[in-house]
Scaffold this motif. Structure first.
Motif, short mmCIF file in Angstrom:
data_model
loop_
_atom_site.label_atom_id
_atom_site.label_comp_id
_atom_site.label_asym_id
_atom_site.label_seq_id
_atom_site.Cartn_x
_atom_site.Cartn_y
_atom_site.Cartn_z
N ALA A 8 13.79 130.14 31.02
CA ALA A 8 13.81 131.58 30.81
C ALA A 8 15.20 132.07 30.43
CB ALA A 8 13.33 132.29 32.08
N LEU A 9 16.22 131.53 31.04
CA LEU A 9 17.59 131.92 30.71
C LEU A 9 17.94 131.54 29.27
CD1 LEU A 9 19.41 130.92 34.03
CD2 LEU A 9 19.22 133.24 33.10
N ILE A 10 17.54 130.35 28.85
CA ILE A 10 17.83 129.92 27.49
C ILE A 10 17.11 130.82 26.48
CG2 ILE A 10 17.57 128.04 25.81
CD1 ILE A 10 17.92 126.09 28.14
N ARG A 11 15.85 131.12 26.74
CA ARG A 11 15.08 131.97 25.82
C ARG A 11 15.69 133.36 25.70
NH1 ARG A 11 10.46 130.20 23.83
NH2 ARG A 11 9.42 128.37 24.73
N ALA A 12 16.29 133.85 26.77
CA ALA A 12 16.85 135.20 26.76
C ALA A 12 18.26 135.25 26.19
CB ALA A 12 16.86 135.75 28.19
N ALA A 13 18.90 134.10 26.03
CA ALA A 13 20.30 134.08 25.61
C ALA A 13 20.44 134.38 24.12
CB ALA A 13 20.91 132.72 25.92
N LYS A 14 21.51 135.09 23.78
CA LYS A 14 21.81 135.38 22.38
C LYS A 14 22.88 134.41 21.84
CE LYS A 14 20.68 140.30 22.76
NZ LYS A 14 19.30 139.99 22.36
N ASN A 15 23.74 133.93 22.73
CA ASN A 15 24.82 133.02 22.31
C ASN A 15 24.97 131.88 23.33
OD1 ASN A 15 25.93 134.47 19.90
ND2 ASN A 15 26.32 136.07 21.44
N PRO A 16 23.98 131.02 23.42
CA PRO A 16 24.11 129.91 24.37
C PRO A 16 25.03 128.81 23.83
CG PRO A 16 22.06 129.69 23.16
CD PRO A 16 22.70 130.98 22.70
N VAL A 17 25.66 128.08 24.72
CA VAL A 17 26.47 126.93 24.34
C VAL A 17 26.29 125.84 25.39
CG1 VAL A 17 28.59 127.68 25.53
CG2 VAL A 17 28.76 126.19 23.54
N ILE A 18 26.26 124.59 24.94
CA ILE A 18 26.14 123.44 25.84
C ILE A 18 27.52 122.83 26.04
CG2 ILE A 18 25.26 121.08 26.06
CD1 ILE A 18 22.81 122.02 24.42
N VAL A 19 27.87 122.56 27.31
CA VAL A 19 29.10 121.83 27.63
C VAL A 19 28.67 120.42 28.06
CG1 VAL A 19 31.16 121.71 29.06
CG2 VAL A 19 30.23 123.95 28.39
N ALA A 20 28.98 119.43 27.22
CA ALA A 20 28.55 118.05 27.49
C ALA A 20 29.62 117.32 28.28
CB ALA A 20 28.29 117.33 26.16
N GLY A 21 29.22 116.83 29.46
CA GLY A 21 30.14 116.09 30.31
C GLY A 21 29.81 114.61 30.36
N GLY A 22 30.51 113.90 31.23
CA GLY A 22 30.34 112.46 31.33
C GLY A 22 28.95 112.05 31.75
N GLY A 23 28.24 112.92 32.46
CA GLY A 23 26.88 112.60 32.88
C GLY A 23 25.95 112.33 31.72
N VAL A 24 26.22 112.94 30.56
CA VAL A 24 25.41 112.67 29.37
C VAL A 24 25.56 111.21 28.96
CG1 VAL A 24 25.02 113.27 26.95
CG2 VAL A 24 25.59 115.06 28.59
N ILE A 25 26.80 110.71 29.01
CA ILE A 25 27.07 109.33 28.63
C ILE A 25 26.48 108.36 29.64
CG2 ILE A 25 28.91 107.63 28.30
CD1 ILE A 25 30.61 109.93 27.12
N TYR A 26 26.68 108.61 30.93
CA TYR A 26 26.18 107.68 31.95
C TYR A 26 24.66 107.64 31.98
CZ TYR A 26 31.00 107.87 33.55
OH TYR A 26 32.38 107.80 33.61
N SER A 27 24.02 108.74 31.58
CA SER A 27 22.57 108.79 31.51
C SER A 27 22.01 108.19 30.22
CB SER A 27 22.10 110.25 31.64
OG SER A 27 20.71 110.34 31.55
N ASP A 28 22.90 107.81 29.30
CA ASP A 28 22.47 107.33 27.98
C ASP A 28 21.65 108.39 27.26
OD1 ASP A 28 23.30 105.05 26.74
OD2 ASP A 28 21.99 103.71 27.86
N ALA A 29 22.12 109.63 27.35
CA ALA A 29 21.36 110.76 26.81
C ALA A 29 21.95 111.30 25.51
CB ALA A 29 21.29 111.88 27.86
N GLY A 30 22.85 110.55 24.87
CA GLY A 30 23.49 111.04 23.67
C GLY A 30 22.53 111.39 22.56
N GLN A 31 21.57 110.51 22.29
CA GLN A 31 20.62 110.78 21.21
C GLN A 31 19.72 111.96 21.56
OE1 GLN A 31 20.67 109.26 18.10
NE2 GLN A 31 19.39 111.06 17.74
N GLU A 32 19.31 112.03 22.83
CA GLU A 32 18.47 113.16 23.26
C GLU A 32 19.22 114.48 23.12
OE1 GLU A 32 16.64 109.55 24.70
OE2 GLU A 32 18.71 110.26 24.75
N LEU A 33 20.51 114.47 23.47
CA LEU A 33 21.30 115.70 23.32
C LEU A 33 21.44 116.08 21.85
CD1 LEU A 33 23.08 117.94 24.45
CD2 LEU A 33 25.01 116.33 24.40
N ALA A 34 21.67 115.08 21.00
CA ALA A 34 21.80 115.35 19.56
C ALA A 34 20.52 115.99 19.02
CB ALA A 34 22.11 114.05 18.82
N ASP A 35 19.39 115.43 19.38
CA ASP A 35 18.11 115.96 18.90
C ASP A 35 17.85 117.36 19.45
OD1 ASP A 35 17.78 113.55 17.61
OD2 ASP A 35 16.42 112.71 19.12
#
Length: 610
Positions: free
Chosen positions: A221-248
């Motif tokens: 709901a917060l994302i849908r309501a946002a006008k200027n959202p931004v993602i801050v990618a931390g080390g957890g993205v790398i340790y989770s092997d989520a790089g491709q998922e984040l890119a998509d």
């Protein structure tokens, strides 16, 4: 019940050798060891008998051996670890700094310092710390605040519970960190009848917790309501092997991504939704997006002060903060709406709920203008003179390809690399949670051991090199090839600039400003060469590029020394942001008064809770 009679040390080694990953490899790759009284007759004997079932490697210093092990675990995305053993006394306490480094960075390492006699018969033994009021204290108690799990082994059978607990901590994505098993030296040599079933191979899986359904709906709901959202990618993205998922996810929903030090290279710099580094050492593009963001979505980040401009960067009125993290402690920081989950699982769940939602497209010009500025800043100098650190980075970037991994830890280069290095996915390795001078060379060795197929470029300043360089000899002995770019600015250039930038005078950082009788003339080429490395002085930026290319054909480390300008920092234009560094409230100089007034103005903008 079938049993087998082994010493406690033999049992520990046998058990560790039987702990496996899902890929069929030993979870504990091997053991770094410096022997002394306290581990030579116990663990030393057991490791020698174990041979290649749990290999042992000799290093030069307990702290740097542990740094190598930590870098190995980081490069393996926390899926494999190395152990480090030491004698009691200084051998043990040398590892405390490394334990703190691993704790801050949430990285697994198994530390096995020797300890005093549990039976106390020969007390005080050599190097024993005696507490006048507490007979249970030893020097190894220093590890308690910097270990995720600490245990003192005073009976052999305690290993039956301590070892599984140690592995549980190191394989738990939420509580992951250093484990210290303080091993009393007499107990190491004591025999016990162990259940044979204890040594049967076991596979340890890294769990991927899913988000709570109600929390997930709140975040959607917060994302849908946002006008200027931004993602801050931390080390957890790398340790989770989520790089491709984040890119998509970023592409599908048009949400721009900005990076922390630990999260840099989760997305390749070439990805169109990657707007670069955030915060104190951030890009103009990333910080512009952060300032106007009405919804900040942290994924796998601690929201450290460098990332947040000491909580003065996210300044939009009414902005909301979402924190997606496997650790509830991090998910609920600073008034965030927490989503406790594995990064990859959470991104997939959010994507499914958001469907065809797209945020307003971020300004593409921000990204292109920033990249153009990077190119200008990193271009080869057009005239003679000492190059800047940015120009050194540019030379290395031009001389390498997407196979290269840039690594560093402290001084000027971490901020410069975060701002300027343009990595492929996985092409960046920075220890900046603890920013530990002396991590670099040992860390580069550990990184190369974990990623032998990648070209490893270690950036280190002369100050950090002087802190800890001895594992260069180990890398030569083991034929672990990587390239060290040693930038010599004749002191601590980064802290000198901070000193002057906060109203102070140049003092005790650059050698020329120190209370010494004679200016040093350190021959780093000769020093590195004396340990067996190939060492050379690059005369200029063009020569540096040539030497980087030449290093690829060697099977030992290469050290390339280049003199740099200590006055030129990594920032340019309006890149970067304020950092909360305390300024004296009173002082004699006008410069100090102005610095304090500027400090108050910036501190007034801090906003840590919604």
């Amino acid at each position: 019940m079938s049993t087998i009679k082994l010493t406690a040390a033999q049992a520990m080694v046998k058990w560790l050798a039987a702990q496996m990953t899902e890929d069929g490899e030993r979870f504990v790759d091997g053991v770094w060891a410096i022997f002394g009284h306290g581990n030579v007759a116990g663990l030393g004997e057991a490791l020698q008998k174990a041979g290649n079932s749990l290999p042992t490697w000799r290093g030069q210093n307990e702290q740097t051996m542990a740094h190598a092990a930590i870098a190995y675990a980081k490069a393996k995305k926390r899926r494999r670890v190395q152990a480090v053993t030491s004698s009691i006394g200084p051998g043990a306490t040398n590892m405390v700094t490394a334990a703190a480094l691993a704790h801050v960075n949430r990285l697994p390492v198994l530390l096995i310092p020797g300890d005093v006699f549990a039976n106390r018969r020969p007390d005080p033994v050599l190097q024993q710390v005696e507490d006048f009021d507490d007979g249970t204290v030893s020097a190894n108690d220093c590890f308690r605040p910097v270990s995720r799990y600490f245990d003192r082994i005073t009976r052999p059978e305690q290993l039956l519970t301590a070892l599984p607990r140690a592995l549980r901590v190191m394989t738990d994505p939420a509580s992951c960190g250093p484990v210290t098993l303080s091993f009393c030296q007499d107990v190491q040599a004591e025999a016990y009848d162990w259940p044979e079933a204890f040594f049967e191979p076991k596979v340890w899986r890294i769990r991927r917790p899913a988000p709570d359904a109600r929390d997930l709906e709140d975040v959607v709901a917060l994302i849908r309501a946002a006008k200027n959202p931004v993602i801050v990618a931390g080390g957890g993205v790398i340790y989770s092997d989520a790089g491709q998922e984040l890119a998509d996810f970023a592409t599908r929903h048009a949400i721009p991504v900005i990076e922390t030090q630990a999260g840099k290279s989760a997305l390749a710099q070439s990805h169109p939704m990657n707007f670069g580094a955030a915060g104190v050492d951030g890009s103009a593009a990333a910080n512009a997006l952060a300032r106007k963001a009405d919804l900040v979505i942290g994924i796998g980040t601690r929201f450290q002060d460098f990332t947040t401009g000491s909580w003065s960067l996210f300044e939009a009125k009414g902005r909301k903060l979402v924190s997606i993290n496997v650790q509830a402690y991090d998910a609920d920081k600073h008034g965030a709406i927490g989503l406790v989950a594995d990064a990859r699982v959470a991104i997939a769940a959010l994507g499914e709920k958001l469907g065809t939602y797209r945020a307003p497209q971020p300004e593409a010009a921000l990204r292109s203008e920033w990249l153009a500025a990077v190119d200008r800043h990193c271009a080869a100098p057009s005239e003679d003179g000492l190059p800047s650190d940015a120009q050194v980075i540019g030379a290395v970037q031009r001389a390498t390809d997407e196979n290269a991994i840039a690594m560093c830890a402290a001084g000027t280069m971490p901020g410069a690399l975060k701002l300027l290095w343009q990595p492929s996915q996985g092409g960046y390795h920075m220890e900046y949670g603890y920013s530990c001078m002396g991590y670099e060379i040992a860390g580069a060795m550990g990184l190369k051991l974990a990623r032998p197929e990648r070209e490893v470029i270690c950036f280190v300043g002369d100050g950090s090199y002087m802190m800890a360089n001895s594992e260069l000899a180990t890398a030569v002995m083991r034929k672990v090839p990587f390239t060290i770019v040693l930038t010599d600015n004749r002191g601590y250039g980064c802290i000198n600039r901070l000193q002057r930038g906060t109203g102070g005078e140049a003092f005790n950082n650059l050698y020329k400003d120190c209370n010494i009788e004679q200016q040093p003339a350190i021959d780093f080429v000769a020093h590195a060469g004396s340990m067996g490395a190939f060492a050379v002085k690059a005369e200029n930026i063009a020569d540096l590029e040539t030497q980087i290319a030449n290093a690829r054909d060697r099977d030992i480390p290469t050290v390339i020394v280049i003199d740099t300008d200590p006055t030129d920092g990594p920032g340019f234009g309006d890149a970067g942001h304020w950092w909360d560094v305390a300024v004296p409230e009173v002082g004699a100089t006008e410069k100090l008064k102005q610095a304090y007034a500027s400090y108050l103005a910036s501190a007034a903008k801090q906003n840590t809770v919604n």
